[in-house]
Scaffold this motif. Structure first.
Motif, PDB file in Angstrom:
ATOM      1  N   LYS A  61       0.954  -1.216  -0.071  1.00  7.43           N
ATOM      2  CA  LYS A  61      -0.106   0.048  -0.012  1.00  7.43           C
ATOM      3  C   LYS A  61       0.902   1.254   0.078  1.00  7.43           C
ATOM      4  CE  LYS A  61      -4.089  -2.040   2.388  1.00  7.43           C
ATOM      5  NZ  LYS A  61      -4.898  -1.771   3.605  1.00  7.43           N
ATOM      6  N   ASN A  62       0.309   2.387  -0.587  1.00  6.64           N
ATOM      7  CA  ASN A  62       0.888   3.759  -0.413  1.00  6.64           C
ATOM      8  C   ASN A  62       0.916   4.149   1.113  1.00  6.64           C
ATOM      9  OD1 ASN A  62       1.473   3.717  -3.239  1.00  6.64           O
ATOM     10  ND2 ASN A  62      -0.784   4.622  -3.556  1.00  6.64           N
ATOM     11  N   MET A  63       1.939   5.033   1.267  1.00  8.37           N
ATOM     12  CA  MET A  63       1.864   5.433   2.844  1.00  8.37           C
ATOM     13  C   MET A  63       0.545   6.134   3.204  1.00  8.37           C
ATOM     14  SD  MET A  63       4.683   4.216   3.575  1.00  8.37           S
ATOM     15  CE  MET A  63       4.912   5.069   5.229  1.00  8.37           C
ATOM     16  N   ASP A  64      -0.173   6.516   2.432  1.00 11.39           N
ATOM     17  CA  ASP A  64      -1.630   7.153   2.756  1.00 11.39           C
ATOM     18  C   ASP A  64      -2.618   6.049   2.866  1.00 11.39           C
ATOM     19  OD1 ASP A  64      -2.303   6.729   0.225  1.00 11.39           O
ATOM     20  OD2 ASP A  64      -2.765   8.671  -0.552  1.00 11.39           O
ATOM     21  N   GLY A  65      -2.159   4.703   2.638  1.00  8.29           N
ATOM     22  CA  GLY A  65      -3.212   3.599   2.715  1.00  8.29           C
ATOM     23  C   GLY A  65      -3.827   3.181   1.524  1.00  8.29           C
ATOM     24  N   SER A  66      -3.637   4.085   0.474  1.00  9.75           N
ATOM     25  CA  SER A  66      -4.381   3.740  -0.796  1.00  9.75           C
ATOM     26  C   SER A  66      -3.441   2.752  -1.483  1.00  9.75           C
ATOM     27  CB  SER A  66      -4.296   4.963  -1.675  1.00  9.75           C
ATOM     28  OG  SER A  66      -2.990   5.561  -1.950  1.00  9.75           O
ATOM     29  N   GLU A  67      -4.002   2.179  -2.463  1.00 10.62           N
ATOM     30  CA  GLU A  67      -3.411   0.919  -3.327  1.00 10.62           C
ATOM     31  C   GLU A  67      -3.264   1.511  -4.796  1.00 10.62           C
ATOM     32  OE1 GLU A  67      -5.554  -2.667  -3.166  1.00 10.62           O
ATOM     33  OE2 GLU A  67      -5.812  -2.449  -1.084  1.00 10.62           O
ATOM     34  N   GLY A  68      -1.996   1.422  -5.249  1.00 13.71           N
ATOM     35  CA  GLY A  68      -1.626   1.507  -6.493  1.00 13.71           C
ATOM     36  C   GLY A  68      -1.270   0.438  -7.475  1.00 13.71           C
ATOM     37  N   ALA A  69      -0.570   0.573  -8.627  1.00 14.15           N
ATOM     38  CA  ALA A  69      -0.110  -0.594  -9.493  1.00 14.15           C
ATOM     39  C   ALA A  69       0.367  -1.642  -8.700  1.00 14.15           C
ATOM     40  CB  ALA A  69       0.484  -0.094 -10.678  1.00 14.15           C
ATOM     41  N   SER A  70       1.352  -1.436  -7.923  1.00 14.99           N
ATOM     42  CA  SER A  70       2.145  -2.475  -7.158  1.00 14.99           C
ATOM     43  C   SER A  70       1.016  -3.303  -6.404  1.00 14.99           C
ATOM     44  CB  SER A  70       3.246  -1.641  -6.344  1.00 14.99           C
ATOM     45  OG  SER A  70       4.157  -1.546  -7.162  1.00 14.99           O
ATOM     46  N   ALA A  71       0.161  -2.898  -5.801  1.00 15.70           N
ATOM     47  CA  ALA A  71      -1.025  -3.383  -4.867  1.00 15.70           C
ATOM     48  C   ALA A  71      -1.899  -4.363  -5.632  1.00 15.70           C
ATOM     49  CB  ALA A  71      -1.652  -2.588  -4.039  1.00 15.70           C
ATOM     50  N   GLN A  72      -2.190  -3.768  -6.868  1.00 15.90           N
ATOM     51  CA  GLN A  72      -3.089  -4.443  -7.831  1.00 15.90           C
ATOM     52  C   GLN A  72      -2.150  -5.694  -8.327  1.00 15.90           C
ATOM     53  OE1 GLN A  72      -6.330  -4.404  -8.506  1.00 15.90           O
ATOM     54  NE2 GLN A  72      -5.804  -6.407  -9.527  1.00 15.90           N
ATOM     55  N   ASN A  73      -0.929  -5.318  -8.651  1.00 18.83           N
ATOM     56  CA  ASN A  73      -0.163  -6.552  -9.010  1.00 18.83           C
ATOM     57  C   ASN A  73      -0.045  -7.596  -7.938  1.00 18.83           C
ATOM     58  OD1 ASN A  73       1.935  -7.867 -10.776  1.00 18.83           O
ATOM     59  ND2 ASN A  73       3.475  -7.194  -9.592  1.00 18.83           N
ATOM     60  N   ALA A  74       0.163  -7.345  -6.750  1.00 15.20           N
ATOM     61  CA  ALA A  74       0.138  -8.212  -5.560  1.00 15.20           C
ATOM     62  C   ALA A  74      -1.070  -9.039  -5.658  1.00 15.20           C
ATOM     63  CB  ALA A  74       0.524  -7.564  -4.392  1.00 15.20           C
ATOM     64  N   ARG A  75      -2.093  -8.403  -5.940  1.00 18.31           N
ATOM     65  CA  ARG A  75      -3.583  -9.001  -5.589  1.00 18.31           C
ATOM     66  C   ARG A  75      -3.722  -9.872  -6.893  1.00 18.31           C
ATOM     67  NH1 ARG A  75      -6.816  -7.331  -1.780  1.00 18.31           N
ATOM     68  NH2 ARG A  75      -6.575  -5.293  -0.687  1.00 18.31           N
ATOM     69  N   THR A  76      -3.287  -9.693  -8.145  1.00 13.69           N
ATOM     70  CA  THR A  76      -3.311 -10.423  -9.397  1.00 13.69           C
ATOM     71  C   THR A  76      -2.503 -11.792  -9.068  1.00 13.69           C
ATOM     72  OG1 THR A  76      -3.723  -8.549 -10.754  1.00 13.69           O
ATOM     73  CG2 THR A  76      -2.880 -10.654 -11.833  1.00 13.69           C
ATOM     74  N   PHE A  77      -1.215 -11.547  -8.580  1.00 14.04           N
ATOM     75  CA  PHE A  77      -0.373 -12.513  -8.041  1.00 14.04           C
ATOM     76  C   PHE A  77      -1.223 -13.426  -7.268  1.00 14.04           C
ATOM     77  CE2 PHE A  77       2.671 -14.708  -5.408  1.00 14.04           C
ATOM     78  CZ  PHE A  77       3.300 -15.442  -6.426  1.00 14.04           C
ATOM     79  N   ALA A  78      -1.516 -13.010  -6.178  1.00 12.05           N
ATOM     80  CA  ALA A  78      -2.381 -13.903  -5.363  1.00 12.05           C
ATOM     81  C   ALA A  78      -3.871 -14.694  -5.972  1.00 12.05           C
ATOM     82  CB  ALA A  78      -2.975 -13.023  -3.971  1.00 12.05           C
ATOM     83  N   ASP A  79      -4.197 -14.132  -6.580  1.00 19.69           N
ATOM     84  CA  ASP A  79      -5.362 -14.919  -7.505  1.00 19.69           C
ATOM     85  C   ASP A  79      -4.751 -15.942  -8.136  1.00 19.69           C
ATOM     86  OD1 ASP A  79      -7.265 -13.055  -6.455  1.00 19.69           O
ATOM     87  OD2 ASP A  79      -7.466 -12.014  -8.206  1.00 19.69           O
ATOM     88  N   MET A  80      -3.598 -15.721  -8.945  1.00 23.18           N
ATOM     89  CA  MET A  80      -3.037 -16.744  -9.687  1.00 23.18           C
ATOM     90  C   MET A  80      -2.756 -17.855  -8.823  1.00 23.18           C
ATOM     91  SD  MET A  80      -0.109 -15.879 -12.595  1.00 23.18           S
ATOM     92  CE  MET A  80      -0.390 -14.028 -12.255  1.00 23.18           C
ATOM     93  N   LEU A  81      -1.976 -17.358  -7.668  1.00 19.67           N
ATOM     94  CA  LEU A  81      -1.406 -18.615  -6.950  1.00 19.67           C
ATOM     95  C   LEU A  81      -2.392 -19.327  -6.302  1.00 19.67           C
ATOM     96  CD1 LEU A  81       1.187 -19.667  -5.546  1.00 19.67           C
ATOM     97  CD2 LEU A  81       1.247 -17.747  -3.893  1.00 19.67           C
ATOM     98  N   SER A  82      -3.737 -18.637  -5.923  1.00 14.41           N
ATOM     99  CA  SER A  82      -4.741 -19.420  -5.247  1.00 14.41           C
ATOM    100  C   SER A  82      -5.203 -20.456  -6.243  1.00 14.41           C
ATOM    101  CB  SER A  82      -5.784 -18.205  -5.005  1.00 14.41           C
ATOM    102  OG  SER A  82      -6.915 -19.049  -4.298  1.00 14.41           O
TER     103      SER A  82
END
Length: 137
Positions: A61-82
């Motif tokens: 997450k960004n320091m303000d708690g929002s989610e950017g491209a890196s967070a979306q990439n992590a979520r996509t990876f997690a879905d793939m791994l699942s």
């Protein structure tokens, strides 16, 4: 039950594994892989080989708690791994984990090339230990 922690990176991904009692996280390895599908396959193989029953993926997450491209990439990876492992995947806020890992490596005087080779596994260990220490298990 053993839990695997992932610090996802663009070129290097850190892996940590807990003990069976979910008390202590330890660095396991760093996977050098840029292709996310190949990476998910490699992590899935580690899960199978090590008897992993749950996976924790760091959510950058960004320091303000929002989610950017890196967070979306992590979520996509997690879905793939699942889909590959059929294991429950938990996302854990990883803000500050690389700084914590770097500070730890400074404390134990790991510098230069050695640091580059282990910082991602240490960051994965911090992510996993944060999860183990939380009440969200």
């Amino acid at each position: 039950m053993k839990v695997l922690g992932v610090d996802l990176g663009l070129a290097r991904t850190g892996i940590a594994i807990s003990d069976c009692n979910q008390v202590l996280a330890s660095p396991f390895c760093v996977i050098k892989e840029k292709d996310s599908e190949a990476l998910a396959q490699k992590v899935g193989q580690i899960c199978a080989d090590e008897g992993i029953q749950r996976v924790v993926v760091g959510l950058p997450k960004n320091m303000d708690g929002s989610e950017g491209a890196s967070a979306q990439n992590a979520r996509t990876f997690a879905d793939m791994l699942s889909k590959i492992t059929n294991l429950p995947i938990f996302m854990v806020d990883e803000r500050g984990t690389t700084i914590t890992a770097t500070n730890f490596l400074n404390d134990v005087n790991v510098r230069g090339k050695k640091r580059k080779n282990v910082v991602d596994a240490v960051a994965a260990t911090v992510i996993l230990q944060n999860y183990l220490d939380s009440s969200d298990k």
